[in-house]
Scaffold this motif. Sequence first.
Motif, mmCIF file in Angstrom:
data_model
loop_
_atom_site.group_PDB
_atom_site.id
_atom_site.type_symbol
_atom_site.label_atom_id
_atom_site.label_comp_id
_atom_site.label_asym_id
_atom_site.label_seq_id
_atom_site.Cartn_x
_atom_site.Cartn_y
_atom_site.Cartn_z
ATOM 1 N N ALA A 161 4.104 6.473 -11.302
ATOM 2 C CA ALA A 161 3.324 5.291 -10.922
ATOM 3 C C ALA A 161 3.087 5.262 -9.417
ATOM 4 C CB ALA A 161 4.045 4.022 -11.375
ATOM 5 N N VAL A 162 4.084 5.686 -8.653
ATOM 6 C CA VAL A 162 3.907 5.797 -7.199
ATOM 7 C C VAL A 162 2.795 6.785 -6.883
ATOM 8 C CG1 VAL A 162 5.007 6.557 -5.058
ATOM 9 C CG2 VAL A 162 6.287 5.145 -6.681
ATOM 10 N N THR A 163 2.781 7.909 -7.609
ATOM 11 C CA THR A 163 1.721 8.892 -7.415
ATOM 12 C C THR A 163 0.357 8.278 -7.691
ATOM 13 O OG1 THR A 163 3.203 10.703 -8.043
ATOM 14 C CG2 THR A 163 0.842 11.139 -8.172
ATOM 15 N N GLY A 164 0.255 7.527 -8.775
ATOM 16 C CA GLY A 164 -1.019 6.912 -9.135
ATOM 17 C C GLY A 164 -1.499 5.892 -8.135
ATOM 18 N N LEU A 165 -0.549 5.164 -7.499
ATOM 19 C CA LEU A 165 -0.914 4.116 -6.546
ATOM 20 C C LEU A 165 -1.071 4.649 -5.125
ATOM 21 C CD1 LEU A 165 -1.413 1.177 -5.778
ATOM 22 C CD2 LEU A 165 1.057 0.847 -5.662
ATOM 23 N N SER A 166 0.033 5.061 -4.520
ATOM 24 C CA SER A 166 -0.033 5.449 -3.104
ATOM 25 C C SER A 166 -0.252 6.938 -2.885
ATOM 26 C CB SER A 166 1.252 5.009 -2.382
ATOM 27 O OG SER A 166 2.395 5.608 -2.963
ATOM 28 N N GLY A 167 0.206 7.773 -3.839
ATOM 29 C CA GLY A 167 -0.026 9.200 -3.664
ATOM 30 C C GLY A 167 -1.508 9.536 -3.711
ATOM 31 N N SER A 168 -2.195 9.011 -4.711
ATOM 32 C CA SER A 168 -3.645 9.211 -4.826
ATOM 33 C C SER A 168 -4.433 8.156 -4.073
ATOM 34 C CB SER A 168 -4.051 9.172 -6.309
ATOM 35 O OG SER A 168 -3.402 10.183 -7.045
ATOM 36 N N GLY A 169 -3.762 7.088 -3.652
ATOM 37 C CA GLY A 169 -4.432 5.946 -3.031
ATOM 38 C C GLY A 169 -5.325 6.259 -1.849
ATOM 39 N N PRO A 170 -4.921 7.168 -0.930
ATOM 40 C CA PRO A 170 -5.819 7.461 0.190
ATOM 41 C C PRO A 170 -7.212 7.899 -0.248
ATOM 42 C CG PRO A 170 -3.642 8.290 0.684
ATOM 43 C CD PRO A 170 -3.598 7.813 -0.753
ATOM 44 N N ALA A 171 -7.303 8.646 -1.350
ATOM 45 C CA ALA A 171 -8.616 9.067 -1.834
ATOM 46 C C ALA A 171 -9.453 7.869 -2.268
ATOM 47 C CB ALA A 171 -8.465 10.051 -2.985
ATOM 48 N N TYR A 172 -8.798 6.858 -2.870
ATOM 49 C CA TYR A 172 -9.538 5.650 -3.257
ATOM 50 C C TYR A 172 -10.086 4.945 -2.012
ATOM 51 C CZ TYR A 172 -6.179 6.266 -7.165
ATOM 52 O OH TYR A 172 -5.376 6.769 -8.161
ATOM 53 N N VAL A 173 -9.233 4.864 -0.986
ATOM 54 C CA VAL A 173 -9.652 4.191 0.251
ATOM 55 C C VAL A 173 -10.787 4.967 0.921
ATOM 56 C CG1 VAL A 173 -8.905 3.434 2.535
ATOM 57 C CG2 VAL A 173 -7.385 3.145 0.572
ATOM 58 N N ALA A 244 -11.525 -3.861 -12.093
ATOM 59 C CA ALA A 244 -11.161 -3.101 -13.286
ATOM 60 C C ALA A 244 -11.151 -1.602 -13.003
ATOM 61 C CB ALA A 244 -12.119 -3.420 -14.428
ATOM 62 N N ALA A 245 -12.100 -1.145 -12.180
ATOM 63 C CA ALA A 245 -12.176 0.279 -11.858
ATOM 64 C C ALA A 245 -10.936 0.739 -11.087
ATOM 65 C CB ALA A 245 -13.439 0.571 -11.053
ATOM 66 N N ILE A 246 -10.450 -0.088 -10.177
ATOM 67 C CA ILE A 246 -9.240 0.262 -9.421
ATOM 68 C C ILE A 246 -8.031 0.290 -10.347
ATOM 69 C CG2 ILE A 246 -7.659 -0.526 -7.619
ATOM 70 C CD1 ILE A 246 -10.127 -1.539 -6.100
ATOM 71 N N LEU A 247 -7.916 -0.701 -11.218
ATOM 72 C CA LEU A 247 -6.827 -0.711 -12.186
ATOM 73 C C LEU A 247 -6.859 0.552 -13.041
ATOM 74 C CD1 LEU A 247 -6.973 -4.433 -13.405
ATOM 75 C CD2 LEU A 247 -5.326 -3.436 -11.828
ATOM 76 N N ASP A 248 -8.046 0.920 -13.510
ATOM 77 C CA ASP A 248 -8.182 2.108 -14.344
ATOM 78 C C ASP A 248 -7.860 3.385 -13.569
ATOM 79 O OD1 ASP A 248 -8.923 0.571 -16.507
ATOM 80 O OD2 ASP A 248 -11.076 0.925 -16.277
ATOM 81 N N THR A 254 -1.704 7.861 -12.791
ATOM 82 C CA THR A 254 -0.309 7.798 -13.235
ATOM 83 C C THR A 254 -0.111 8.623 -14.506
ATOM 84 O OG1 THR A 254 -0.009 5.596 -12.275
ATOM 85 C CG2 THR A 254 1.532 6.262 -14.012
ATOM 86 N N GLU A 255 -0.996 8.465 -15.462
ATOM 87 C CA GLU A 255 -0.886 9.210 -16.715
ATOM 88 C C GLU A 255 -1.049 10.706 -16.484
ATOM 89 O OE1 GLU A 255 -3.791 7.315 -19.161
ATOM 90 O OE2 GLU A 255 -2.487 5.621 -19.673
ATOM 91 N N ARG A 256 -1.962 11.084 -15.579
ATOM 92 C CA ARG A 256 -2.144 12.501 -15.274
ATOM 93 C C ARG A 256 -0.901 13.083 -14.604
ATOM 94 N NH1 ARG A 256 -3.490 17.218 -16.901
ATOM 95 N NH2 ARG A 256 -4.396 18.589 -15.306
#
Length: 262
Positions: A161-173, A244-248, A254-256
Motif C-alpha cells: 500500500a505504501v508503494t501504491g501511495l508514496s512509492g508511485s505517488g511522485p508519478a501522479y504528481v 475516483a481516478a486517484i483512488l483507482d 498497490t495490487e500490482r
Amino acid sequence: MVRLQIVGGGRMGEALLAGLLGAGWAEASELAVVERLDARRRDLAEGFPGVAVLERPTACEGAVLAVKPTDAAETAQEIALAGARRVLSIAAGVTTGALEAALGAGIAVVRAMPNTPAVVGAGASAIAGGISAGDDDLDWAASVLDAVGVVVRVSEGQLDAVTGLSGSGPAYVFLVAESLIEAGVLVGLSREVAEVLAVQTLLGSGRLLESSDEHAAALRAGVTSPGGTTAAGLHALESGGLRAAILDAVKAATERSRELGR
C-alpha cells in the motif's frame, strides 16, 4: 570495519550517501559505497572524497542494500560473508523472509520503501522489520532514511500500500504538473510562464499542507469562495472523476505491487 556501507551506487544509493554526509550522520571515513561499474565508481570517488568506494562489500556495522531486486539475494550473501550485523533493504518487492534466508541467522533485516524525491532530501519512506529486527534496528534504519526525508513505520504487509501511495505517488504528481502546464497554455499563457506557476503552486501547496494544523479538506475549503472561480474549477474536476481516478490509481499500483511480490 566501516560504520555503514551502501551496496549499490545508483541514484538512490548516491542520494542516501549525500544525505548522510549532509546531515552529519557520519564522517566520510566511516562510510563506504559498493559499486560494480568502473565508470560509476570513478564518479562516486570524485563526488565523495574520503568515502571508500569499493567493488565488493567489506566488513561493516550496517549495510544498505540498494540493488536491483533480481540481484538482492546474491548481494545479501556477499554482505553476510563480509560480516554485516544488520541490513536495511530498499530493494523493491524483496521480502524480509527472502533476505533473512540469503543472509543467514544473526543478521537483523529492515525493509524499506522510499520514493524518488529522496534524491533532493524530500523523500517519504516506510520501514518494516523482519523477524530478528528489534526496536534498536528500526531506530537505526529510521536514522539512515531520516537523512533524505521523513520515515514512518508500518507492518510489512502494508508496504504494498505504501508503494501504491508514496512509492508511485511522485508519478501522479508529475502528471498533475504536466496537466496544469498544458492547461495554462490552453488558456493563453506561454509554456515558460505556465511551468513556473504550476511548479510553484505544487511546491507552495505542499509546504502549506505540511506546516498547517488543518487537514487537506479544510485548506481546500479555505481557498473555495461560494460561487467563485475555484468552486467552478473544483466542480469540473469532480465531474471529470479526478477523486475516483486517484483512488483507482493507488489501488491499482498497490495490487500490482502485491503481484510482483508473489
